[in-house]
Design a protein around this motif. Structure first.
Motif, PDB file in Angstrom:
ATOM      1  N   LEU A 194      37.362  33.944  38.654  1.00  0.00           N
ATOM      2  CA  LEU A 194      37.818  34.935  37.677  1.00  0.00           C
ATOM      3  C   LEU A 194      39.045  35.676  38.188  1.00  0.00           C
ATOM      4  CD1 LEU A 194      34.447  36.451  36.422  1.00  0.00           C
ATOM      5  CD2 LEU A 194      36.024  35.001  35.152  1.00  0.00           C
ATOM      6  N   ASN A 195      39.051  36.031  39.479  1.00  0.00           N
ATOM      7  CA  ASN A 195      40.212  36.725  40.057  1.00  0.00           C
ATOM      8  C   ASN A 195      41.451  35.847  39.981  1.00  0.00           C
ATOM      9  OD1 ASN A 195      38.710  38.962  40.655  1.00  0.00           O
ATOM     10  ND2 ASN A 195      38.340  38.373  42.772  1.00  0.00           N
ATOM     11  N   THR A 196      41.303  34.551  40.235  1.00  0.00           N
ATOM     12  CA  THR A 196      42.424  33.619  40.171  1.00  0.00           C
ATOM     13  C   THR A 196      42.943  33.523  38.740  1.00  0.00           C
ATOM     14  OG1 THR A 196      41.471  32.378  42.000  1.00  0.00           O
ATOM     15  CG2 THR A 196      43.166  31.275  40.714  1.00  0.00           C
ATOM     16  N   THR A 253      44.892  36.656  37.892  1.00  0.00           N
ATOM     17  CA  THR A 253      46.195  36.625  38.558  1.00  0.00           C
ATOM     18  C   THR A 253      47.157  35.726  37.803  1.00  0.00           C
ATOM     19  OG1 THR A 253      45.098  36.966  40.674  1.00  0.00           O
ATOM     20  CG2 THR A 253      47.354  36.145  40.750  1.00  0.00           C
ATOM     21  N   GLU A 254      46.683  34.568  37.357  1.00  0.00           N
ATOM     22  CA  GLU A 254      47.533  33.653  36.596  1.00  0.00           C
ATOM     23  C   GLU A 254      47.990  34.283  35.284  1.00  0.00           C
ATOM     24  OE1 GLU A 254      48.907  30.705  37.364  1.00  0.00           O
ATOM     25  OE2 GLU A 254      48.112  31.092  39.358  1.00  0.00           O
ATOM     26  N   GLY A 281      52.331  36.801  32.107  1.00  0.00           N
ATOM     27  CA  GLY A 281      52.827  37.955  31.363  1.00  0.00           C
ATOM     28  C   GLY A 281      54.127  38.481  31.944  1.00  0.00           C
ATOM     29  N   LEU A 282      54.207  38.535  33.274  1.00  0.00           N
ATOM     30  CA  LEU A 282      55.440  38.994  33.923  1.00  0.00           C
ATOM     31  C   LEU A 282      56.593  38.033  33.652  1.00  0.00           C
ATOM     32  CD1 LEU A 282      54.089  40.234  37.360  1.00  0.00           C
ATOM     33  CD2 LEU A 282      55.020  41.623  35.504  1.00  0.00           C
ATOM     34  N   GLU A 283      56.308  36.737  33.667  1.00  0.00           N
ATOM     35  CA  GLU A 283      57.359  35.753  33.382  1.00  0.00           C
ATOM     36  C   GLU A 283      57.862  35.884  31.954  1.00  0.00           C
ATOM     37  OE1 GLU A 283      55.864  31.907  34.408  1.00  0.00           O
ATOM     38  OE2 GLU A 283      55.759  32.391  36.552  1.00  0.00           O
TER      39      GLU A 283
END
Length: 127
Positions: free
Chosen positions: A107-109, A112-113, A118-120
């Protein structure tokens, strides 16, 4: 894992540390299953001793209670006598904690993805 007084000041684990922890638990799980196969008595942990056993193993009591509620950790009795205490299999508990940590790491991975995507997207948007 749960937030204890000691955990509040610790930094979050990196992915490498999580992987190292996961490998260590998998090793412990395999060795406990082998010990259970060779000597079944060594695998039992009495219900009264669970808090101390969890603390020695570095496992969280809240996660144990959750796994117990979900039926992933089940108590058993050593005999049919009325006052026989409940026991838990150490191998079963390590397996359940291992599965739980793998699921939370997954779930953490995924989170993060999603954040990275979203940042990209934000970078590509014109100002």
């Amino acid at each position: 894992m749960g937030q204890t007084k000691e955990n509040l000041t610790e930094r979050p684990m990196t992915l490498a540390e999580q992987l190292s922890d996961l490998i260590g638990r998998a090793y412990m799980r395999g060795s406990l299953e082998a010990a259970k196969w060779l000597d079944p008595v060594s695998d039992r942990v009495r219900e009264k001793d669970i808090p101390d056993w969890l603390r020695r193993q570095g496992l969280d009591r809240k996660v144990f209670n959750r796994l117990k509620r979900e039926g992933r950790i089940k108590p058993f009795k050593a005999s049919a006598a009325l006052n026989t205490p409940n026991y838990y299999s150490a191998a079963e508990m390590f397996a359940a904690f291992d599965d739980y940590s793998r699921a939370s790491m997954s779930l953490n991975t995924q989170e993060t993805e999603r954040m990275r995507e979203g940042l990209e997207r934000e970078r590509r948007l014109p100002c």
